[in-house]
Design a protein around this motif. Structure first.
Motif, PDB file in Angstrom:
ATOM      1  N   SER A 227      -4.073  14.498  12.958  1.00 37.96           N
ATOM      2  CA  SER A 227      -2.619  14.687  12.899  1.00 37.96           C
ATOM      3  C   SER A 227      -2.218  16.022  13.514  1.00 37.96           C
ATOM      4  CB  SER A 227      -2.130  14.602  11.450  1.00 37.96           C
ATOM      5  OG  SER A 227      -2.739  15.592  10.646  1.00 37.96           O
ATOM      6  N   THR A 228      -3.072  17.053  13.366  1.00 40.17           N
ATOM      7  CA  THR A 228      -2.802  18.338  14.013  1.00 40.17           C
ATOM      8  C   THR A 228      -2.869  18.202  15.526  1.00 40.17           C
ATOM      9  OG1 THR A 228      -3.718  19.530  12.114  1.00 40.17           O
ATOM     10  CG2 THR A 228      -3.520  20.745  14.180  1.00 40.17           C
ATOM     11  N   MET A 229      -3.891  17.486  16.009  1.00 36.30           N
ATOM     12  CA  MET A 229      -4.001  17.245  17.452  1.00 36.30           C
ATOM     13  C   MET A 229      -2.784  16.486  17.963  1.00 36.30           C
ATOM     14  SD  MET A 229      -8.017  16.187  17.664  1.00 36.30           S
ATOM     15  CE  MET A 229      -7.811  15.451  19.279  1.00 36.30           C
ATOM     16  N   LEU A 230      -2.341  15.513  17.189  1.00 32.97           N
ATOM     17  CA  LEU A 230      -1.205  14.700  17.604  1.00 32.97           C
ATOM     18  C   LEU A 230       0.076  15.530  17.669  1.00 32.97           C
ATOM     19  CD1 LEU A 230      -0.285  11.799  18.289  1.00 32.97           C
ATOM     20  CD2 LEU A 230       0.147  11.457  15.853  1.00 32.97           C
ATOM     21  N   SER A 231       0.324  16.330  16.652  1.00 35.26           N
ATOM     22  CA  SER A 231       1.553  17.130  16.623  1.00 35.26           C
ATOM     23  C   SER A 231       1.536  18.231  17.668  1.00 35.26           C
ATOM     24  CB  SER A 231       1.759  17.736  15.228  1.00 35.26           C
ATOM     25  OG  SER A 231       0.665  18.564  14.874  1.00 35.26           O
ATOM     26  N   ASN A 232       0.343  18.668  18.095  1.00 35.34           N
ATOM     27  CA  ASN A 232       0.237  19.718  19.108  1.00 35.34           C
ATOM     28  C   ASN A 232       0.110  19.171  20.528  1.00 35.34           C
ATOM     29  OD1 ASN A 232       0.399  21.790  17.235  1.00 35.34           O
ATOM     30  ND2 ASN A 232      -1.804  21.896  16.928  1.00 35.34           N
ATOM     31  N   SER A 233       0.151  17.848  20.689  1.00 38.96           N
ATOM     32  CA  SER A 233       0.079  17.248  22.027  1.00 38.96           C
ATOM     33  C   SER A 233       1.490  17.130  22.591  1.00 38.96           C
ATOM     34  CB  SER A 233      -0.585  15.872  21.956  1.00 38.96           C
ATOM     35  OG  SER A 233      -1.940  15.985  21.563  1.00 38.96           O
ATOM     36  N   GLU A 234       1.643  17.528  23.836  1.00 34.74           N
ATOM     37  CA  GLU A 234       2.959  17.566  24.462  1.00 34.74           C
ATOM     38  C   GLU A 234       3.396  16.220  25.033  1.00 34.74           C
ATOM     39  OE1 GLU A 234       5.132  20.821  25.382  1.00 34.74           O
ATOM     40  OE2 GLU A 234       4.397  20.556  23.357  1.00 34.74           O
ATOM     41  N   PHE A 235       2.456  15.272  25.154  1.00 30.32           N
ATOM     42  CA  PHE A 235       2.803  13.987  25.766  1.00 30.32           C
ATOM     43  C   PHE A 235       2.307  12.868  24.854  1.00 30.32           C
ATOM     44  CE2 PHE A 235       2.259  10.416  28.712  1.00 30.32           C
ATOM     45  CZ  PHE A 235       3.471  10.444  29.378  1.00 30.32           C
ATOM     46  N   ILE A 236       3.240  12.109  24.286  1.00 32.82           N
ATOM     47  CA  ILE A 236       2.889  11.015  23.376  1.00 32.82           C
ATOM     48  C   ILE A 236       3.694   9.779  23.769  1.00 32.82           C
ATOM     49  CG2 ILE A 236       2.805  10.229  20.984  1.00 32.82           C
ATOM     50  CD1 ILE A 236       2.801  13.157  20.112  1.00 32.82           C
ATOM     51  N   VAL A 237       2.989   8.698  24.054  1.00 30.86           N
ATOM     52  CA  VAL A 237       3.635   7.417  24.355  1.00 30.86           C
ATOM     53  C   VAL A 237       3.505   6.537  23.119  1.00 30.86           C
ATOM     54  CG1 VAL A 237       3.669   5.383  25.837  1.00 30.86           C
ATOM     55  CG2 VAL A 237       3.121   7.619  26.806  1.00 30.86           C
ATOM     56  N   MET A 238       4.629   6.145  22.542  1.00 24.54           N
ATOM     57  CA  MET A 238       4.643   5.315  21.339  1.00 24.54           C
ATOM     58  C   MET A 238       5.213   3.948  21.691  1.00 24.54           C
ATOM     59  SD  MET A 238       6.021   8.195  18.650  1.00 24.54           S
ATOM     60  CE  MET A 238       6.942   9.080  19.920  1.00 24.54           C
ATOM     61  N   LEU A 239       4.381   2.937  21.590  1.00 30.94           N
ATOM     62  CA  LEU A 239       4.810   1.554  21.790  1.00 30.94           C
ATOM     63  C   LEU A 239       5.097   0.940  20.424  1.00 30.94           C
ATOM     64  CD1 LEU A 239       2.129   0.868  24.508  1.00 30.94           C
ATOM     65  CD2 LEU A 239       4.573   1.076  24.923  1.00 30.94           C
ATOM     66  N   ASN A 240       5.181  -0.357  20.327  1.00 34.41           N
ATOM     67  CA  ASN A 240       5.507  -1.010  19.061  1.00 34.41           C
ATOM     68  C   ASN A 240       4.548  -0.559  17.961  1.00 34.41           C
ATOM     69  OD1 ASN A 240       6.902  -2.792  17.372  1.00 34.41           O
ATOM     70  ND2 ASN A 240       5.414  -4.419  17.738  1.00 34.41           N
ATOM     71  N   GLN A 241       5.100  -0.184  16.800  1.00 33.39           N
ATOM     72  CA  GLN A 241       4.306   0.353  15.702  1.00 33.39           C
ATOM     73  C   GLN A 241       4.470  -0.491  14.445  1.00 33.39           C
ATOM     74  OE1 GLN A 241       2.319   3.204  16.061  1.00 33.39           O
ATOM     75  NE2 GLN A 241       2.908   3.125  18.223  1.00 33.39           N
ATOM     76  N   ALA A 242       3.401  -0.497  13.631  1.00 30.33           N
ATOM     77  CA  ALA A 242       3.484  -1.140  12.320  1.00 30.33           C
ATOM     78  C   ALA A 242       4.387  -0.307  11.407  1.00 30.33           C
ATOM     79  CB  ALA A 242       2.090  -1.268  11.712  1.00 30.33           C
ATOM     80  N   ALA A 243       4.906  -0.931  10.347  1.00 32.37           N
ATOM     81  CA  ALA A 243       5.884  -0.267   9.478  1.00 32.37           C
ATOM     82  C   ALA A 243       5.346   1.022   8.876  1.00 32.37           C
ATOM     83  CB  ALA A 243       6.329  -1.235   8.375  1.00 32.37           C
ATOM     84  N   SER A 244       4.120   0.986   8.328  1.00 30.27           N
ATOM     85  CA  SER A 244       3.559   2.184   7.695  1.00 30.27           C
ATOM     86  C   SER A 244       3.329   3.294   8.708  1.00 30.27           C
ATOM     87  CB  SER A 244       2.243   1.834   6.994  1.00 30.27           C
ATOM     88  OG  SER A 244       1.311   1.276   7.915  1.00 30.27           O
ATOM     89  N   ASP A 245       2.928   2.907   9.935  1.00 29.13           N
ATOM     90  CA  ASP A 245       2.709   3.903  10.981  1.00 29.13           C
ATOM     91  C   ASP A 245       4.021   4.546  11.409  1.00 29.13           C
ATOM     92  OD1 ASP A 245       0.045   3.307  10.895  1.00 29.13           O
ATOM     93  OD2 ASP A 245       0.075   1.976  12.638  1.00 29.13           O
ATOM     94  N   ARG A 246       5.070   3.745  11.467  1.00 26.01           N
ATOM     95  CA  ARG A 246       6.374   4.276  11.885  1.00 26.01           C
ATOM     96  C   ARG A 246       6.839   5.374  10.941  1.00 26.01           C
ATOM     97  NH1 ARG A 246       7.737  -1.252  12.728  1.00 26.01           N
ATOM     98  NH2 ARG A 246       8.987  -1.275  10.825  1.00 26.01           N
TER      99      ARG A 246
END
Length: 770
Positions: A695-714
């Protein structure tokens, strides 16, 4: 007349002589390299460019918050200066745009795919909106000399940057060349790239105006000629009682070259209060006179006329706003310049703009009669005001003319990632311009995750000379890379392709290479033993590995896991023998795929590490070994000055074990520092977000492509990345290829549709039957 208005009108008084050349029409007397213009006898101006924000896709609460922050920005406008907000809409030069995004042919076997990809891009540019929306703020102040003006603009620039930052907008000052380039682009529509000007150090006017002035300016009663084009100046004549916050967006979203400017003159609070009291006293006097006349006529039950009641209520509300609601009195006017290829087209566009004003807000947009020159120079981001039609407004009444609408991503040298769902413009991302190029690609199965990655890989393969490394646990990328003349290394139990887990190039890691490799081996043993390894075992591994590399450095070859097992057996401690026993299956048994010297071509520009056949027991270990092999390649490329793109599919598997997650997190930092662009691809977002490291890596990444997500993930993504419910709707039950892109500070909804009747689609598709 108010003192502020009187003083400002004297300063804004233009030249009495009609200009005798196009250069004289531009009210610039001097210009300096730092972007300061002198636009009058003692008036100086400076322009800043600010970025757009996603106001259009924000929720109701977020819109209210943005509205009040924008109101605070307007309240911060300096008394004694004129602030001009400018929206410049220009059509992309198709020839220049195509030259920038199309892939040149190279005369090799891949030209067939390049032509097909270029046809796809050309079709997209034809369908797209192809309009660029640029936002400027220009401040004009009266100062004694240049030094005083520069000191003033330095202070104002700091305040502007802070106020725009609260809106998540970036505000940067323009240099002299950048300001002139913006003016040149308006006056020379279709040939913006031809701007060339050798600017003198002293910035004398004749020189700089020659850089931007059009070959012809001819003014008529209600329009003007600018070169071969026609133009018209309009202004907001009637400000309706109720205005929607999308009025400015509707006025500018015409698909035509257009400039809309709002001039703002703040009134000092003491003068504003006196003016309001004066107006309210006038209204009350009129009420008293009306009642007295009715009493004289013995009409004691007369009701005040509606208009008089309305004036009384408005005067009281205005006074309350100033005294108790943090409002200011602002004098403002709105001017619009639009151009077209013919007078008929100009008239049609004028009707469309006027209809947009009347449609939702009942505002009257009128043509400036016999003031086309004054309207032109007023609308341009030069810093003068020649149209003297002003309205008295409160801060919130002016804030309704919201300049923000939707963020765009159109970097020069960028890679196509789809179309902006809101503006229909192409999304072009150049990760080199971000603070870090680290990327995540997230989506449920079937959302288009792999297709999106393959589309990026295809562009990189066809348009660049960068190296591309792919860790492929599901055998999805082999066909594409083979078609692009790349190498597919199939690693499985019994395979003839081998990758040595202990390969280590010179410069491996960030510090001591042996210590870094020891961290990798510890992660590897964590995968071999479900119960993990203790402190004594870690010490034994570290010692054995150090001794092993010293021995093989003299032999000038790389050790293998078999050599490490023999080194462990040579140690006196019983724990070393336990470690050697754990390693036996992977060195002498059927799972020895990583225990041999590397025997495949690892120098190909494009490599797929196919670990589909490793099976469940070896897959986690395989991901670690492939990641380590990538580190070796990245280090070598970095030393040679080459850029490397890495794609790691099913990345969530790495974080199922804390130690392997730690190693992968360390590798992620090394990728970033060594001119490598890593992309982690996963469908199990929940696994990532449950890991602190991930989650730290994700929040510190400058480029994130989010496609269709499950409810809990959203829900977890929304909390981690601060995404509003309205924005999350773009990744809720979204069609394949549609979602959100987080690009630095921008968060843009997108859609990406690729033609299905192409060879590239067949190489990239993972749908059954395709």
């Amino acid at each position: 007349m108010m003192r502020t208005l009187k003083n400002q009108s004297q300063r804004d008084r233009g030249p009495r002589r009609w200009p005798r050349s196009t250069q004289q029409a531009l009210p610039i007397s001097h210009a300096w390299e730092d972007g300061v213009f002198r636009v009058g006898r003692s008036q100086y101006s400076k322009t800043w460019k600010f970025s757009d924000i996603n106001y259009a896709v924000a929720g109701r609460e977020d819109k209210e918050a943005l509205f009040y922050r924008y109101s605070d920005l307007l309240n911060a406008c300096d008394v004694g200066a004129v602030t001009k907000l400018t929206i410049l809409m220009r059509q992309l030069n198709r020839a220049d745009f195509e030259r920038e995004i199309l892939i040149p042919e190279r005369g090799d076997a891949l030209d067939e795919y390049r032509r097909e990809y270029n046809s796809f891009l050309l079709a997209k540019t034809t369908q797209a909106n192809s309009m660029v929306r640029e936002l400027f703020v220009t401040v004009t102040a009266t100062k004694r000399d240049l030094d005083e003006a520069r000191a003033y603009f330095a202070r104002i620039g700091t305040e502007l940057a802070a106020n725009f930052a609260r809106l998540d907008s970036k505000c940067v000052p323009l240099t002299e060349e950048e300001r002139l380039r913006a003016l040149h682009g308006f006056f020379h529509q279709g040939s913006e790239a031809e701007f060339a000007c050798n600017l003198p150090a002293d910035g004398f006017a004749q020189d700089v105006r020659d850089c931007v002035a059009p070959p012809r300016l001819a003014f008529r009663r209600d329009h003007f000629r600018m070169g071969e084009r026609f133009g018209r100046a309009l202004f907001l004549k009637d400000y309706a009682a109720y205005i929607k916050d999308k009025l400015v967006a509707e006025l500018t979203d015409q698909g035509r070259n257009l400039i809309l400017s709002i001039d703002i003159i703040p009134v000092p609070m003491d003068e504003a209060i006196k003016e309001v009291e004066k107006r309210r006293l006038g209204v009350e006097t009129n009420v008293a006179n009306f009642q007295r006349k009715q009493n004289i006529a013995n009409n004691y039950s007369a009701v005040l006329p509606y208009q008089m009641e309305l004036q009384r209520a408005e005067a009281k509300e205005f006074q309350d706003d100033l005294l108790s609601r943090n409002q200011r009195m602002l004098l403002a006017n709105l001017t619009i310049i639009h151009t077209a290829d013919s007078l008929e087209a100009l008239n049609n566009d004028t009707d469309t703009i006027m209809a947009a004003g009347r449609g939702n807000s009942s505002c009257e947009i009128a043509v400036l009669k016999w003031q086309q020159l004054q309207g032109l120079v007023t609308a341009l981001p030069i810093g003068v005001r020649r149209v003297h039609f002003l309205r008295t407004l409160t801060t919130e009444a002016l804030a309704v003319l919201m300049p923000f609408w939707v963020q765009e991503i159109q970097d020069s040298g960028g890679v196509y990632f789809g179309e902006n769902s809101k503006s229909r413009n192409l999304i072009l991302c150049n990760k080199a311009k971000l603070q870090n190029p680290n990327a995540f690609l997230l989506g449920v199965p079937g959302s288009g995750k792999s297709f999106n990655a393959k589309e990026l890989i295809t562009f990189l393969a066809l348009a660049t000379d960068d190296d591309i490394l792919i860790c492929d646990p599901e055998r999805e990328y082999a066909a594409l890379i083979e078609a692009m003349s790349g190498e597919v290394i199939r690693i499985a139990a019994g395979s003839k392709d081998h990758i040595n887990a202990l390969d280590m190039v010179e410069g491996y890691g960030d510090g001591d290479a042996i210590s870094e490799k020891s961290e990798f081996i510890l992660s590897l043993f964590e995968q071999l033993d479900d119960e993990g390894i203790g402190g004594r075992q870690k010490s034994l591994l570290d010692r054995s590995l150090g001794d092993l590399y010293k021995k093989f450095k003299k032999k000038k070859r790389q050790p293998t896991l078999k050599d490490l097992r023999e080194e462990l057996l040579a140690q006196p401690e019983p724990e070393a023998h336990d470690l050697a026993l754990s390693l036996e299956l992977f060195t002498e048994g059927s799972l020895d795929v990583f225990a041999h010297q590397t025997n495949v071509d690892t120098q190909n520009r494009m490599i797929v590490y196919d670990i589909y056949g490793l099976g469940r027991q070896l897959k986690s270990m395989g991901l670690l070994v492939i990641t380590d092999a990538m580190i070796n390649r990245v280090t070598k490329n970095w030393q040679e000055g080459k850029r490397t793109h890495l794609f790691i599919d099913e990345a969530h598997v790495v974080f199922e074990n804390p130690h392997s997650g730690e190693f992968f997190n360390s590798a992620w930092r090394r990728f970033r520092k060594r001119n490598a662009y890593p992309t982690a691809i996963t469908q199990n977002v929940e696994y990532l977000l449950d890991s602190v490291l991930a989650s730290t890596m994700l929040s510190n990444s400058e480029f994130i492509v989010m496609l269709n997500q499950a409810a809990s993930d959203r829900e977890k993504l929304a909390k981690l990345l601060n995404i509003s419910p309205e924005q999350m709707s773009y990744i809720t039950n979204a069609d394949p290829g549609c979602g959100l892109i987080r690009y630095g500070r921008a968060l843009v909804p997108f859609k990406n549709e690729f033609p299905t009747d192409t060879a590239l689609y067949r190489l990239m598709s993972t749908k059954p039957g395709e």
